[in-house]
Structure formats: C-alpha cells, structure tokens
Write a protein that holds these residues in place. Structure first.
Motif, PDB file in Angstrom:
ATOM      1  N   ILE A 148      -8.510 -13.495  11.599  1.00  0.00           N
ATOM      2  CA  ILE A 148      -6.309 -13.307  11.503  1.00  0.00           C
ATOM      3  C   ILE A 148      -5.808 -11.931  11.613  1.00  0.00           C
ATOM      4  CG2 ILE A 148      -4.651 -14.053   9.915  1.00  0.00           C
ATOM      5  CD1 ILE A 148      -6.421 -16.788   8.964  1.00  0.00           C
ATOM      6  N   HIS A 149      -6.072 -11.115  10.494  1.00  0.00           N
ATOM      7  CA  HIS A 149      -5.752 -10.137  10.677  1.00  0.00           C
ATOM      8  C   HIS A 149      -6.194  -8.864  12.133  1.00  0.00           C
ATOM      9  CE1 HIS A 149      -5.834  -6.256   7.788  1.00  0.00           C
ATOM     10  NE2 HIS A 149      -4.398  -6.141   8.863  1.00  0.00           N
ATOM     11  N   HIS A 150      -7.086  -9.397  12.991  1.00  0.00           N
ATOM     12  CA  HIS A 150      -6.568  -8.553  14.294  1.00  0.00           C
ATOM     13  C   HIS A 150      -6.870  -9.431  15.527  1.00  0.00           C
ATOM     14  CE1 HIS A 150      -9.025  -8.384  18.166  1.00  0.00           C
ATOM     15  NE2 HIS A 150      -8.927  -6.279  17.550  1.00  0.00           N
ATOM     16  N   ASN A 154      -2.352   2.349  13.191  1.00  0.00           N
ATOM     17  CA  ASN A 154      -2.635   1.663  11.669  1.00  0.00           C
ATOM     18  C   ASN A 154      -4.076   1.395  11.433  1.00  0.00           C
ATOM     19  OD1 ASN A 154      -0.692   4.081  10.715  1.00  0.00           O
ATOM     20  ND2 ASN A 154      -0.035   2.742   9.277  1.00  0.00           N
ATOM     21  N   HIS A 155      -3.906  -0.136  12.598  1.00  0.00           N
ATOM     22  CA  HIS A 155      -4.803  -1.079  12.913  1.00  0.00           C
ATOM     23  C   HIS A 155      -6.282  -0.454  12.952  1.00  0.00           C
ATOM     24  CE1 HIS A 155      -2.026  -3.677  10.193  1.00  0.00           C
ATOM     25  NE2 HIS A 155      -3.031  -4.005   9.783  1.00  0.00           N
ATOM     26  N   GLU A 156      -5.826  -0.289  14.565  1.00  0.00           N
ATOM     27  CA  GLU A 156      -7.376   0.466  14.979  1.00  0.00           C
ATOM     28  C   GLU A 156      -7.990   1.622  14.010  1.00  0.00           C
ATOM     29  OE1 GLU A 156      -6.199   2.043  18.481  1.00  0.00           O
ATOM     30  OE2 GLU A 156      -5.079  -0.186  19.833  1.00  0.00           O
ATOM     31  N   GLY A 202       1.327  -1.368   1.881  1.00  0.00           N
ATOM     32  CA  GLY A 202       2.053   0.322   2.662  1.00  0.00           C
ATOM     33  C   GLY A 202       0.325  -0.427   2.984  1.00  0.00           C
ATOM     34  N   TRP A 203       0.046   1.509   3.123  1.00  0.00           N
ATOM     35  CA  TRP A 203      -1.758   1.684   3.641  1.00  0.00           C
ATOM     36  C   TRP A 203      -1.102   2.968   2.213  1.00  0.00           C
ATOM     37  CZ3 TRP A 203      -4.538   0.464   7.895  1.00  0.00           C
ATOM     38  CH2 TRP A 203      -4.180  -0.130   8.393  1.00  0.00           C
ATOM     39  N   VAL A 204      -2.845   3.250   1.876  1.00  0.00           N
ATOM     40  CA  VAL A 204      -3.419   4.411   1.627  1.00  0.00           C
ATOM     41  C   VAL A 204      -4.606   4.913   2.732  1.00  0.00           C
ATOM     42  CG1 VAL A 204      -5.389   3.158   0.061  1.00  0.00           C
ATOM     43  CG2 VAL A 204      -4.491   5.619  -0.985  1.00  0.00           C
ATOM     44  N   LEU A 254      -6.932   2.832   3.893  1.00  0.00           N
ATOM     45  CA  LEU A 254      -6.964   1.568   3.691  1.00  0.00           C
ATOM     46  C   LEU A 254      -5.893   0.661   3.339  1.00  0.00           C
ATOM     47  CD1 LEU A 254      -8.750  -1.036   2.077  1.00  0.00           C
ATOM     48  CD2 LEU A 254      -7.941   0.212  -0.101  1.00  0.00           C
ATOM     49  N   ASP A 255      -5.721  -0.810   4.333  1.00  0.00           N
ATOM     50  CA  ASP A 255      -4.819  -1.494   4.275  1.00  0.00           C
ATOM     51  C   ASP A 255      -4.426  -2.164   3.253  1.00  0.00           C
ATOM     52  OD1 ASP A 255      -2.970  -3.467   5.355  1.00  0.00           O
ATOM     53  OD2 ASP A 255      -4.034  -3.538   7.238  1.00  0.00           O
ATOM     54  N   VAL A 256      -3.633  -1.413   2.893  1.00  0.00           N
ATOM     55  CA  VAL A 256      -2.741  -2.988   1.089  1.00  0.00           C
ATOM     56  C   VAL A 256      -1.614  -3.739   1.455  1.00  0.00           C
ATOM     57  CG1 VAL A 256      -3.758  -1.297  -0.314  1.00  0.00           C
ATOM     58  CG2 VAL A 256      -2.156  -0.823  -0.256  1.00  0.00           C
ATOM     59  N   GLU A 293      -0.940  -7.807   1.759  1.00  0.00           N
ATOM     60  CA  GLU A 293      -1.996  -9.557   1.680  1.00  0.00           C
ATOM     61  C   GLU A 293      -2.288  -9.217   2.720  1.00  0.00           C
ATOM     62  OE1 GLU A 293       1.155 -11.629  -0.658  1.00  0.00           O
ATOM     63  OE2 GLU A 293       0.895 -10.394  -3.040  1.00  0.00           O
ATOM     64  N   HIS A 294      -2.179  -9.391   3.345  1.00  0.00           N
ATOM     65  CA  HIS A 294      -2.529  -9.772   4.562  1.00  0.00           C
ATOM     66  C   HIS A 294      -4.201  -9.376   4.910  1.00  0.00           C
ATOM     67  CE1 HIS A 294      -0.773  -7.235   7.547  1.00  0.00           C
ATOM     68  NE2 HIS A 294      -1.912  -6.462   7.671  1.00  0.00           N
ATOM     69  N   ALA A 295      -4.364  -8.259   4.346  1.00  0.00           N
ATOM     70  CA  ALA A 295      -5.926  -7.692   4.316  1.00  0.00           C
ATOM     71  C   ALA A 295      -6.987  -8.410   3.182  1.00  0.00           C
ATOM     72  CB  ALA A 295      -5.851  -6.059   3.936  1.00  0.00           C
TER      73      ALA A 295
HETATM   74 MN    MN Z   1      -2.824  -5.169   8.189  1.00  0.00          MN
END
Ligand code: MN
Length: 236
Positions: A61-63, A116-118, A165-167, A199-201, A203-205
C-alpha cells in the motif's frame, strides 16, 4: 554501405543515450525517461523482504498507492509547465526558488513525496540486522558519543515528530552529522543537507501492523536499516 552506416550510427546513439541515463546512486529520484512524465520506480526488493519488521501489505500500500499518488499529483502539478518533466525531483527540490509560485507548494509536497520515499526504500534492506561501520560509524561516535546514544536520540526525535513527517540523519556541507525532523513531505535537500538515513513516521508507514504504537515500529525498523547504503551516502 549506407545501411551499415545507419546501423553504426544507431548503435553509437544508443550507447550515448544509455550512458546518459545511468543513475549515479541508488536513490536518484531521476526521471529516467526524460521529457516524459514521472513514473513510479519499483521497490528495490520484494514487498515481503522486510518481514517480520515491516509487513508485506504495508509495503504494497505504501509503495503502490501512497507513492503512486505522489507521482500522479506531481505530474498533474506540472501540466502547465511541461519543461519541468525533464527535471529530477532532486533538481526541483534543491531549487525551490526557481519554481513558478503557483505550483511551488505542490512540488514541495509531491516531488518531496517521491524523493523521500525513494530515499527511504534505499536505506532499508532485505539483509537484516546490519550495523554501521567505517567512516560513518566514526562520525556517529564522535558526534553522538556512541551508536547506542545515536539510536536513542534518533528514536526520541521520531517519537517527538508531531503529526505526519520524517526523521533524518543528515550531513551538512562540512560533513557534520545531525538528526533533524521534517513535517509532511518537506525534504532535507531543500535545506541544503545531504540525507544519510530516513524514517517515515507518517501513520500510513506503520498503522496496519502497529496501530498507535509508533515506538514498536521504530524499534523494529532498526533491524532493516541498510547501513551499507547509508555509509555510501555519507561518503559521497
Ligand atoms: Mn510514506
């Protein structure tokens, strides 16, 4: 003779164009097919490669859904500026001031979402339980005191990122490491940083497997970090 000429010319041209599109790193966010719309790049491993730490359905789902939506919305945003299809997401995100005002926020959100996802996929690996080494480990130890302390600080940052967001572990132009968080799909490359780890934080992750327990997701995620790739981002 004419025919041979044509064949030689055609193969010379195909060699040139092949060399021209070679990606220089794994996470290129390159629009490999220049002058055409952006396409979703396949995951660099199978959907279940990060099991049991990140489950197959979350990865699908994420990708296939979330990242695909960023690709589609980026293409939509650029409709009136087709010359931008030939840029990479990286080029756009590093030069936000050059973008037309009416699409700037959409590019931040959607080129950011793609880039960011790649990057995120590239810093995870089917080879689990790696540990940092080499120059990166030295820099982590000298900046954060120890690898364990770095993990503690990074985890705290991931927990404290309010909302989506992201860390990131990033380095600046002096090779100095720091841990930063970004909101939404804002990318550290727009701030002049070189990302080393992400790291994707959102919730969908993690929500399907971990629900509200972000801490369990973070703790498990350490098992799938691709330290080898992070090291090469640090060295570049
Ligand atoms: Mn994501």
């Amino acid at each position: 003779m004419k025919k041979l000429y044509a064949i030689l010319l055609a193969s010379a041209l195909s060699i040139i164009s092949f060399v021209g599109i070679l990606p220089t790193t794994i996470a290129t966010s390159n629009n490999l097919n220049k002058n055409s719309k952006f396409v979703l790049i396949p995951l660099p491993y199978s959907y279940d490669a990060l099991e049991p730490y990140i489950d197959k359905q979350t990865m699908e789902i994420h990708h296939d859904k979330h990242e695909q939506a960023y690709v589609d919305n980026l293409n939509k945003a650029l409709t009136n500026y087709p010359e931008l299809y030939s840029k990479t997401t990286e080029q756009m995100l590093k030069n936000l001031d050059t973008l037309p005002t009416d699409i700037k926020q959409s590019v931040i959100n959607n080129a950011g979402g793609v880039y960011n996802h790649e990057f995120f996929w590239s810093v995870m690996s089917p080879k689990h339980n790696q540990e940092p080494s080499g120059n990166l480990l030295k820099a982590i130890n000298s900046t954060f005191g120890s690898f364990d302390n770095f993990k503690k600080l990074f985890t705290e940052a991931a927990l404290s990122r309010f909302g989506s967001g992201w860390v990131w572990l990033v380095k600046d132009s002096n090779n100095k490491l720091s841990i930063i968080t970004t909101a939404n799909q804002d990318s550290p490359i727009s701030l002049g940083y070189t990302p080393i780890l992400a790291l994707d934080v959102w919730e969908h992750a993690y929500y399907l497997k971990y629900q509200n327990k972000r801490i369990d997701y973070i703790n498990n995620w350490w098992n799938v970090v691709n330290w080898n790739q992070a090291e090469s981002y640090f060295n570049r």
